[in-house]
Design a protein around this motif. Sequence first.
Motif, PDB file in Angstrom:
ATOM      1  N   GLU A  50       0.838  -1.207   0.000  1.00  0.00           N
ATOM      2  CA  GLU A  50       0.000   0.000   0.000  1.00  0.00           C
ATOM      3  C   GLU A  50       0.872   1.256   0.000  1.00  0.00           C
ATOM      4  N   PRO A  51       0.356   2.362  -0.572  1.00  0.00           N
ATOM      5  CA  PRO A  51       1.110   3.612  -0.479  1.00  0.00           C
ATOM      6  C   PRO A  51       1.308   4.017   0.988  1.00  0.00           C
ATOM      7  N   GLN A  52       2.452   4.626   1.268  1.00  0.00           N
ATOM      8  CA  GLN A  52       2.774   5.197   2.575  1.00  0.00           C
ATOM      9  C   GLN A  52       3.029   4.165   3.677  1.00  0.00           C
ATOM     10  N   LEU A  54       5.559   2.384   5.854  1.00  0.00           N
ATOM     11  CA  LEU A  54       6.940   2.738   6.214  1.00  0.00           C
ATOM     12  C   LEU A  54       7.655   1.521   6.778  1.00  0.00           C
ATOM     13  N   ILE A  61      13.632   5.063  10.555  1.00  0.00           N
ATOM     14  CA  ILE A  61      12.889   4.924   9.297  1.00  0.00           C
ATOM     15  C   ILE A  61      13.897   4.888   8.143  1.00  0.00           C
ATOM     16  N   LYS A  63      14.710   3.454   3.777  1.00  0.00           N
ATOM     17  CA  LYS A  63      14.112   3.144   2.482  1.00  0.00           C
ATOM     18  C   LYS A  63      14.008   1.628   2.309  1.00  0.00           C
ATOM     19  N   ALA A  75      10.900  -3.331  11.207  1.00  0.00           N
ATOM     20  CA  ALA A  75       9.484  -3.090  11.541  1.00  0.00           C
ATOM     21  C   ALA A  75       8.744  -2.568  10.319  1.00  0.00           C
ATOM     22  N   LEU A  77       5.327  -0.621   9.176  1.00  0.00           N
ATOM     23  CA  LEU A  77       4.355   0.299   9.787  1.00  0.00           C
ATOM     24  C   LEU A  77       3.261   0.631   8.778  1.00  0.00           C
ATOM     25  N   PRO A  78       2.021   0.314   9.091  1.00  0.00           N
ATOM     26  CA  PRO A  78       0.946   0.596   8.142  1.00  0.00           C
ATOM     27  C   PRO A  78       0.697   2.103   8.003  1.00  0.00           C
ATOM     28  N   PRO A  79       0.125   2.533   6.873  1.00  0.00           N
ATOM     29  CA  PRO A  79      -0.159   3.963   6.721  1.00  0.00           C
ATOM     30  C   PRO A  79      -1.240   4.422   7.693  1.00  0.00           C
TER      31      PRO A  79
END
Lengths: 83, 249
Positions: A50-52, A54, A61, A63, A75, A77-79
């Motif tokens: 999904e977009p965003q 992480l 954080i 890439k 980890a 991380l959902p948007p």
Amino acid sequence: MIDLLFFGRLGDLAAEVDRSVTCVDGRATPLAIREWLATEHQSLAKELSEPQVLVSVNKMIVKWDQPLFDGDELAFLPPVTGG
Amino acid sequence: MPLNDDDFMRYSRHLLMGDIGELGQQRLSDARVLIVGLGGLGCPVALYLVAAGVGQIGLCDPDRVDKTNLQRQVLYRTDDCGSLKVGCAKQALEALNPGVTISAFARPIDKEILADGYHLVVDCTDNLAARQIINDACYAQRIPFVSAAAVGWEGQLVAFDFGRFRSLCFNCIIDHNSAEPMMNCANSGVVGPVLGIMGSMQATTVIRLLLGYFKQHGEMTRYDGKRGQWLSMHCSRNQQCPTCGAASV
């Protein structure tokens, strides 16, 4: 070994996923692990695409092409965008 | 404006604290803060900042109150349905603290509103486009920017003290070309108190910034209300960031 953390609702989709994976130092990336997950956990891999979404490594954080090393904690991380 | 007798009574619980006191309360009273978005996040942010005595507050939201808002947007009453959010919020907040000056903008956020001399902007919006406008304007004007978001059981908080730090901004973390995710509050729901927690975190961060206690520029905090878990992470500057990257300087 690399420890996997699926934060929030991703944890529901990752209930069957082994939280430790063995990788060759510097060869694995978050993107490669997502592709590996897609072979057996399609719904999770779809959510991770999904977009965003992480990714963090050792609470930084990064890439999706960040090289991973033994002992790293990766980890997902959902948007979160609502307000 | 100096604190008066009523202020000394109203803000006594701040004045009792050695690290706020009269000087800190005066700083809050002298501050101008813009709140963008008056939904589930903006309501608690506005309530706490007005109650705390932040002297001038701008409210920006083009929407009207809908019955589906009432489960979580705690400034509004059933009779408010159909009315502009900024109007209802202004009335409720002035009743809470008549000493605060409140301005209302019943339109989407734009550069004109952001250029109106605010000391700090609180992002309580629900979309990436608005966050990028706020981020870019705050970075350009060197003013702090406190952003939060929530959906389902989850929340996110990240703040930038652009007055002190010139590298790392919201666009470094979320690519400015990203599409909006499929899941949002309108199609997937959200737990009201999760918005209250994240909004309270935002309001606390605003007070810390105004008082000079904030040192977590660009640190992201995530909350998972379903499992009661918190996670904090550092972020780093994207050299290709169109706002603060090397190419933008």
